[in-house]
Design an enzyme around this catalytic site. Structure first.
Site, mmCIF file in Angstrom:
data_model
loop_
_atom_site.group_PDB
_atom_site.id
_atom_site.type_symbol
_atom_site.label_atom_id
_atom_site.label_comp_id
_atom_site.label_asym_id
_atom_site.label_seq_id
_atom_site.Cartn_x
_atom_site.Cartn_y
_atom_site.Cartn_z
ATOM 1 N N HIS A 89 -1.189 -3.468 0.243
ATOM 2 C CA HIS A 89 -1.894 -4.726 0.458
ATOM 3 C C HIS A 89 -1.366 -5.355 1.750
ATOM 4 C CE1 HIS A 89 1.796 -5.927 -1.574
ATOM 5 N NE2 HIS A 89 1.562 -7.204 -1.308
ATOM 6 N N HIS A 104 0.148 -8.341 2.539
ATOM 7 C CA HIS A 104 1.222 -9.309 2.670
ATOM 8 C C HIS A 104 2.255 -8.783 3.663
ATOM 9 C CE1 HIS A 104 0.333 -11.514 -1.371
ATOM 10 N NE2 HIS A 104 -0.431 -11.920 -0.384
ATOM 11 N N ASP A 126 5.437 -8.459 3.963
ATOM 12 C CA ASP A 126 6.559 -7.574 3.645
ATOM 13 C C ASP A 126 6.122 -6.145 3.341
ATOM 14 O OD1 ASP A 126 5.340 -8.628 1.352
ATOM 15 O OD2 ASP A 126 7.122 -8.396 0.113
ATOM 16 N N HIS A 185 -3.162 -8.654 -8.087
ATOM 17 C CA HIS A 185 -2.213 -9.451 -7.331
ATOM 18 C C HIS A 185 -2.977 -10.635 -6.749
ATOM 19 C CE1 HIS A 185 1.511 -10.271 -5.416
ATOM 20 N NE2 HIS A 185 1.178 -9.861 -4.201
ATOM 21 N N ASP A 197 3.729 -5.176 -6.737
ATOM 22 C CA ASP A 197 2.973 -6.397 -6.451
ATOM 23 C C ASP A 197 1.725 -6.492 -7.324
ATOM 24 O OD1 ASP A 197 3.936 -7.743 -3.484
ATOM 25 O OD2 ASP A 197 4.684 -5.775 -4.049
#
Length: 302
Positions: free
Chosen positions: A61, A63, A65, A139, A208
């Site tokens: 995904h 995000h 990090d 998520h 996640d």
């Protein structure tokens, strides 16, 4: 055999003693990397892995990090004289994300093949000698879990082949499942010289997310389940559910339900200093549970 390594096991931000979560899966000199957070190229080097072997980068995904280390990794590959194309696959929107991140790496000496995984693409595809499948997770943004499978050829029995007076140059064809015709007119079927099917090797990676029912069948009987454990303290459950993550116990229950051979926990909160302290709390749910650490590795053969 398949080599699996977790160069990083952290979530949110890299720490002095913990790089961000990613997973390296290698077979016969070809590798798949799952996720690429900040500093991933350094984590790979510390783990003794060879980025030159990378064939496929999977993004779970968008995000930071899990994807912000992309420019650094791509430039590291460029500086190592890479010229062969690199495939990057992930959720819909991947083209836009890669385009934005590569503004600071605009002239790469190799092509990027971007694959957005949606209903218009096949549920699974072949890369690096393995079959890769994706599963939508739950998520705060679109997120995918991944499974890699190695479907191995049956064992070839040269003694059976010799007893049938089969020329050695035909062994490879028979092992590949092809029927051959000998000079004397005999037709030899592959099953006449094979000793049965070999076990598929499978690795499943899911972070996640909250637990979703589809996870169980997706990870059914995998050799290694790598799954999220932000915290082990059950008092964190309300917070974790709000942020759409999993506790150690969530992943242990998943491993038990799907019949995984072993479970590696990863993607720890920066506040979780000693993940191994929580393992004993969940081994009552799934005994073969391990708190992964940066550089943890295994070779899976049987």
């Amino acid at each position: 055999m398949i080599d699996v390594c977790l160069p990083g096991t952290g979530g949110m931000v890299p720490l002095p003693n913990r790089w961000l979560t990613c997973c390296w899966i290698e077979y016969q000199g070809q590798a798949i990397l799952i996720d690429c957070g900040e500093g991933t190229q350094i984590a790979l080097k510390k783990a003794g892995l060879k980025p030159s072997r990378l064939e496929l980068l999977l993004i779970t995904h968008f995000h930071a990090d899990h994807v912000s280390g992309l420019p650094g990794l791509l430039l590291t590959l460029a500086n190592s004289a890479r010229t062969q194309p690199l495939t990057i696959a992930g959720p819909v929107g991947l083209n836009r994300i890669v385009s934005a991140l590569t503004i600071i790496a605009p002239k790469l000496p190799y092509l990027l093949n971007i694959v957005e995984l949606d209903k218009l693409n096949p549920a699974s595809f072949e890369k690096a000698g393995m079959t890769v499948s994706a599963l939508p997770l739950r998520h705060r943004t679109t997120c995918l879990g991944y499974k890699t499978q190695l479907f191995r050829k049956p064992v070839f029995n040269p003694e059976k082949a010799a007893a049938l007076d089969i020329p050695v140059q035909m062994y490879k064809l028979l092992h590949a499942g092809e029927t051959v015709t000998l000079d004397d007119g005999r037709i030899i079927q592959p099953q006449q010289v094979l000793d049965g099917e070999r076990k598929t090797i499978s690795i499943c990676y899911m972070t996640d997310t909250r637990p979703v029912p589809e996870m169980v069948d997706f990870a059914r009987d995998v050799d290694l389940l790598i799954s999220e454990g932000m915290y082990f303290d059950e008092e964190m459950r309300t917070k974790i559910e709000e942020k759409q993550h999993m506790l150690f116990s969530d992943s242990a229950n998943l491993a038990k339900k799907c019949g995984a051979k072993q479970l590696w926990l990863t993607h720890y909160s920066p506040a979780l200093e000693r993940p191994k302290d929580g393992v004993k709390l969940v081994r009552g749910i799934f005994e073969n549970t391990h708190a992964a650490y940066d550089g943890m590795a295994i070779t899976i053969d049987e």
